[in-house]
Motif scaffolding. Structure first.
Motif, short mmCIF file in Angstrom:
data_model
loop_
_atom_site.label_atom_id
_atom_site.label_comp_id
_atom_site.label_asym_id
_atom_site.label_seq_id
_atom_site.Cartn_x
_atom_site.Cartn_y
_atom_site.Cartn_z
N LEU A 105 0.83 -1.21 0.00
CA LEU A 105 0.00 0.00 0.00
C LEU A 105 0.86 1.26 0.00
N VAL A 106 1.92 1.26 0.82
CA VAL A 106 2.83 2.41 0.86
C VAL A 106 3.52 2.58 -0.49
N PHE A 107 3.95 1.47 -1.09
CA PHE A 107 4.60 1.55 -2.40
C PHE A 107 3.66 2.12 -3.46
N LEU A 108 2.42 1.66 -3.46
CA LEU A 108 1.46 2.15 -4.46
C LEU A 108 1.15 3.63 -4.27
N CYS A 109 0.84 4.03 -3.03
CA CYS A 109 0.36 5.40 -2.79
C CYS A 109 1.47 6.44 -2.76
N SER A 110 2.71 6.03 -2.41
CA SER A 110 3.78 7.01 -2.29
C SER A 110 4.78 6.97 -3.44
N MET A 111 4.80 5.87 -4.22
CA MET A 111 5.78 5.77 -5.30
C MET A 111 5.14 5.45 -6.65
N ALA A 112 4.40 4.36 -6.74
CA ALA A 112 3.92 3.89 -8.04
C ALA A 112 2.86 4.83 -8.63
N TYR B 168 -6.15 10.70 -20.06
CA TYR B 168 -6.62 11.71 -19.12
C TYR B 168 -7.77 11.17 -18.27
N ARG B 169 -8.59 10.33 -18.85
CA ARG B 169 -9.64 9.68 -18.03
C ARG B 169 -9.00 8.78 -16.96
N MET B 170 -7.96 8.05 -17.35
CA MET B 170 -7.25 7.22 -16.37
C MET B 170 -6.66 8.08 -15.27
N TYR B 171 -6.09 9.21 -15.66
CA TYR B 171 -5.49 10.10 -14.66
C TYR B 171 -6.54 10.59 -13.66
N GLN B 172 -7.74 10.92 -14.13
CA GLN B 172 -8.79 11.39 -13.23
C GLN B 172 -9.14 10.34 -12.19
N HIS B 173 -9.08 9.05 -12.56
CA HIS B 173 -9.37 7.97 -11.61
C HIS B 173 -8.21 7.76 -10.63
N LEU B 174 -6.99 8.12 -11.05
CA LEU B 174 -5.81 7.91 -10.21
C LEU B 174 -5.60 9.04 -9.21
N ARG B 175 -6.26 10.17 -9.41
CA ARG B 175 -5.98 11.35 -8.59
C ARG B 175 -6.17 11.09 -7.10
N GLU B 176 -7.16 10.31 -6.74
CA GLU B 176 -7.47 10.10 -5.33
C GLU B 176 -6.53 9.11 -4.66
N TRP B 177 -5.69 8.43 -5.44
CA TRP B 177 -4.84 7.38 -4.87
C TRP B 177 -3.41 7.83 -4.60
N GLY B 178 -2.99 8.93 -5.18
CA GLY B 178 -1.66 9.44 -4.89
C GLY B 178 -1.69 10.23 -3.59
N MET B 179 -1.04 9.73 -2.55
CA MET B 179 -1.17 10.33 -1.21
C MET B 179 0.19 10.76 -0.67
N LEU B 180 0.91 11.56 -1.44
CA LEU B 180 2.21 12.03 -0.98
C LEU B 180 2.09 12.88 0.27
N GLU B 181 1.03 13.68 0.36
CA GLU B 181 0.89 14.56 1.52
C GLU B 181 0.68 13.76 2.81
N VAL B 182 -0.01 12.61 2.72
CA VAL B 182 -0.19 11.76 3.89
C VAL B 182 1.14 11.16 4.32
N TYR B 183 1.93 10.68 3.35
CA TYR B 183 3.25 10.14 3.66
C TYR B 183 4.14 11.22 4.24
N MET B 184 4.03 12.45 3.72
CA MET B 184 4.84 13.56 4.22
C MET B 184 4.51 13.85 5.68
N MET B 185 3.23 13.87 6.02
CA MET B 185 2.83 14.12 7.40
C MET B 185 3.33 13.01 8.32
N GLY B 186 3.24 11.76 7.86
CA GLY B 186 3.74 10.64 8.65
C GLY B 186 5.24 10.74 8.89
N THR B 187 5.98 11.17 7.87
CA THR B 187 7.43 11.33 8.01
C THR B 187 7.76 12.42 9.02
N LEU B 188 7.06 13.55 8.94
CA LEU B 188 7.32 14.65 9.87
C LEU B 188 6.98 14.26 11.31
#
Length: 218
Positions: A110-117, A146-166
């Motif tokens: 899950l971390v790999f998918l949301c923070s990297m892939a 672009y349709r695929m990108y719209q579906h992927l937008r909710e799955w990229g969670m860099l800000e959540v990983y950033m908060m966890g790191t801090l």
């Protein structure tokens, strides 16, 4: 009560000349905007869309910057931890490997998918869409991507990983000697660039450009 005459007039217009508010579902005729102008819903005040100057060029620059930051953000040390004479350099990738080796395979995946892939896949989708508009090739594939990108937008969670790191860094300060690495600066830069890209890459203009509107390709 809705005006029957106005409703009948709207029903006679082609679909490309209509726009619906995402908040209150008000259907109205699409206004014609110039660079720097934005359209708001007359009923609820929600911003329908805005026309930004040179949106494709600016978005391309931000996508390329984000891709350049991606590798150092994920593979350079975020922090150096010195505890009881032992020193470790932690990266995003080493965190994924650490979770996997600890037996937490699901969390590691899950971390790999949301923070990297998925963040990388989003950037590649944006790059392909913008290049298809800029070079005027493969617009049908651009629409699909672009349709695929719209579906992927909710799955990229860099800000959540950033908060966890801090939070982890703050808690470790009392337990060990912690020094921040260049990977953290690159990760913050990547996050800021992606947020900037989201606000710059106007969806309305991108859809119009993919549909063949030359005015939206500047």
């Amino acid at each position: 009560m809705p005006d029957p005459a106005a409703s009948r007039e709207l029903s006679e217009l082609p679909l490309e000349q209509l726009v619906a508010c995402h908040e209150c579902d008000l259907l109205m005729q699409k206004p014609h905007l110039r660079d720097g102008e934005r359209a708001e819903c007359p009923r609820c005040g929600f911003e329908l869309f805005a026309y930004r100057h040179q949106v494709v060029r600016r978005s391309l620059a931000l996508v390329i910057a984000a891709l350049l930051l991606y590798v150092p953000a994920n593979f350079l040390p975020i922090m150096q931890l010195n505890l009881l004479g032992q020193t470790s350099h932690d990266t995003v990738w080493s965190g994924v490997l650490g979770l996997y080796e600890s037996g937490m395979v699901g969390i590691a995946g899950l971390v790999f998918l949301c923070s990297m892939a998925i963040p990388l896949l989003k950037l590649l989708c944006q790059l392909c869409v913008l290049l298809s508009i800029r070079w005027d090739i493969g617009r049908s594939y651009g629409l699909l991507i672009y349709r695929m990108y719209q579906h992927l937008r909710e799955w990229g969670m860099l800000e959540v990983y950033m908060m966890g790191t801090l939070v982890a860094i703050v808690k470790l300060l009392d337990l060990a000697d912690v020094s921040l690495g260049i990977g953290l600066a690159c990760f913050i830069g990547l996050l800021v660039t992606q947020v900037w890209l989201e606000t710059t890459m106007s969806p309305h203009q991108i859809w119009e450009a993919l549909a063949g509107d030359d005015l939206a390709r500047d």
